[in-house]
Design a protein around this motif. Structure first.
Motif: not given
Length: 622
Positions: A57, A107, A128, A597
């Motif tokens: 991003q 997530d 995300r 991440g």
């Protein structure tokens, strides 16, 4: 699965510090969503803004999302928009309450509650999807105010090395350079100046403008005076003020002294203001920045702090200013003001020429300054020291009495020491920096953190030797960071190399960057907390050679916490930049412009072997 077990928030008049603790690792945690909640319901709950995206991003226009999109990968955070918007002139009036809700996210997967973004997508790259990994934990409510038990404490937002500032100036169609910044800081109607100065400008001129203080006279002792708005306020009140105005230094590359004050000094004299020119024009400086308000000839309140009356002091540096509504404290400063007025020495001739050894404070004021004043501040106690307070006129080896008192308090710290300093000494020796290092070595559980403006004050600094035999000797040692156990010191730095969506920053437009002179000891301890501030540069030279004031307040916990939040705000901003510069010079910058991440960032924090800022503030008051 670990969870958040406690969360606490601490305010001053500009920002809030939020910290939380976990009882174990939260598997898959990508960070925390933080929501600000007005306790009176006057605003909807608001996620704190975030600007740094995940890998894949990009945020090229530097538009904020919030922590529902880009979560916080820390265990403490600063609410930088608590009072003031960064993209317009919007601000919240003082005197409101908020609390914060902190919730872990990862997530999204089936079975998790979905994190719903709270604003439209403004970045490039795929969304995300995130899900909550546990319940929210709320802090206790905190009140955002200026008053701390009879002390009005205010802080500048004067950090120029920020991405928002570049984008704000360029959005107005202006080039981002030191010249533009200087013009913005001097513009009394500009939004940039209004944001950067916070409430400090109002604190500086409150005695001159507030009807509460109209019946009375003012005695001021100032070091630098060049801000046109403040100069005009002095002229508008010329019949009720008397000023001791010291000289400033030479213009960079010039030979004439007092360049900064020259225009203001001339204007004040022409207007018939009662002004006493205190001209040293050498290593001695009249470094005070205080004003005493007197009613019927009796001192009633005093304004002091670290802020010079210049656009740079107001906007381009970290600074503080406070007003103490105490007749005892005001009497102390008023007595010192008279000592300064009565301390006579020959002025340099002409006034712009270099001073000699005769331009020096005399033995009477030096002897008198060796005894501090005591003042009661509600349930707190204050001790006020003034300089010079040594009979020697040049810096010596003996610890001066004011710093001996402060060093003893530092040595008695039980949990934490926080500080901000400009340039107390070369390499930090004979100053609060060396005192903090010494106590941190002895007390392994102590957390100490601070920021320094000038590289020459950093522990481990070695001056370049142009005649050195090796390249290393010719380069010298210029540390960005100093870390030893629970002790962490950084120097002010700016991003010079673009990283991800970050752009090049400007560190300063003048000399100092961190200009506060602040020490905070054990702010979570009601009985042991200490705040030390004023004009004193916190090193031996200031006590031996300068006109200074040092205010030490014990037992004012709300005030100590407000100053601690200010210190952490400045420290945390520059720590990221100092580490980035350090790793860049070593050829291994770890941050590449994106948040992590996966959950490795939390695993790294979980392995920390020493107490740190997050664990200290997350524990809350005993």
């Amino acid at each position: 699965m670990g969870k958040i077990t406690a969360a606490h928030a601490y305010p001053n008049s500009e920002v809030a510090l939020i910290a939380w603790e976990l009882d174990g690792m939260i598997e898959g945690c990508l960070g925390f969503d933080i929501v600000r909640i007005r306790t009176d319901g006057s605003e909807p709950p608001k996620g704190l803004p975030a600007w740094v995206p995940f890998q894949g991003q990009d945020n090229p226009d530097w538009k904020a999302q919030d922590t529902s999109v880009w979560p916080v990968q820390r265990l403490y955070w600063r609410d930088l928009t608590l009072r003031r918007h960064r993209n317009d002139l919007g601000e919240r009036d003082i005197g409101f309450e908020v609390k914060y809700a902190i919730r872990p996210v990862g997530d999204w997967r089936p079975g998790l509650e979905r994190v719903e973004p709270r604003q439209a997508k403004t970045y490039s790259g795929d969304v995300r999807p995130l899900g909550y990994l546990g319940p929210a934990v709320e802090t206790d409510p905190i009140r955002i105010d200026l008053d701390y038990g009879g002390v009005r404490a205010t802080f500048t937002n004067g950090i120029l090395s920020g991405q928002w500032l570049r984008h704000a100036i360029e959005s107005d169609g202006k080039p981002f350079n030191p010249q533009t910044l200087a013009a913005e800081m001097a513009d009394p109607t500009g939004r940039i100046r209004r944001y950067l100065t916070g409430d400090v400008l109002n604190t500086l001129h409150l005695f001159l403008t507030d009807p509460k203080y109209k019946d009375g006279d003012l005695r001021l002792a100032l070091y630098e005076l060049s801000d046109k708005q403040l100069q005009q306020l002095l002229l508008d009140n010329k019949d009720r003020i008397e000023i001791i105005l010291s000289n400033t230094g030479k213009e960079r590359g010039g030979t004439a002294w007092d360049h900064t004050n020259e225009d203001s000094r001339r204007a004040l004299h022409r207007a018939g203001v009662r002004i006493h020119d205190r001209m040293f024009n050498n290593n001695h400086i009249g470094h005070n920045k205080f004003a005493v308000w007197r009613k019927d000839g009796k001192p009633m309140a005093v304004m002091t702090g670290s802020t010079n009356w210049t656009p740079t002091g107001l906007c381009g540096q970290s600074n503080n200013a406070l007003i103490i509504a105490s007749a005892d404290a005001a009497h102390a400063y008023d007595t010192y003001w008279q000592r300064l007025r009565d301390d006579k020495f020959p002025a340099p001739r002409p006034p712009s020429s270099a001073g000699k050894s005769t331009q020096c404070q005399g033995p009477e004021i030096r002897s008198a300054d060796q005894t501090p004043f005591a003042a009661a501040l509600g349930g707190a106690e204050a001790q006020v020291w003034f300089s010079p307070n040594t009979m020697a006129t040049r810096k010596g080896k003996a610890t001066p009495p004011d710093l001996a008192t402060l060093f003893d308090l530092i040595a008695g710290a039980e949990q934490a020491i926080f500080f901000l300093a400009f340039l107390p000494s070369r390499g930090g020796v004979d100053s609060i920096i060396s005192a903090a290092i010494e106590v941190a070595r002895k007390k392994k559980t102590l957390i100490a953190a601070g920021a320094i403006s000038d590289v020459t004050a950093m522990p481990g600094y070695v001056a370049p030797d142009k005649n050195g035999r090796t390249a290393a000797e010719r380069e010298g040692v210029k540390p960005y960071t100093y870390d030893n156990g629970g002790l962490h010191i950084v120097r002010a730095a700016a991003l010079n190399d673009p990283i991800g969506d970050f752009e090049k920053e400007i560190l300063k437009t003048g000399n100092a960057v961190v200009h506060d002179k602040v020490v905070v000891i054990d702010p979570l301890s009601k009985d042991n907390c200490v705040v030390a501030t004023g004009s004193h540069n916190l090193g031996f030279k200031a006590s031996y050679e300068n006109d200074e004031n040092l205010l030490i307040i014990r037992g004012a916990q709300a005030l100590a916490l407000a100053y601690a939040v200010h210190v952490i705000d400045v420290y945390d901003h520059y720590r990221f930049r100092a580490w980035q510069a350090k790793e860049r010079d070593e050829g291994k910058p770890s941050f590449q412009g994106h948040i992590d991440g996966d959950d490795k960032w939390l695993r790294r924090l979980a392995k920390a072997s020493h107490r740190n800022i997050d664990t200290y503030f997350a524990a809350g008051p005993p």
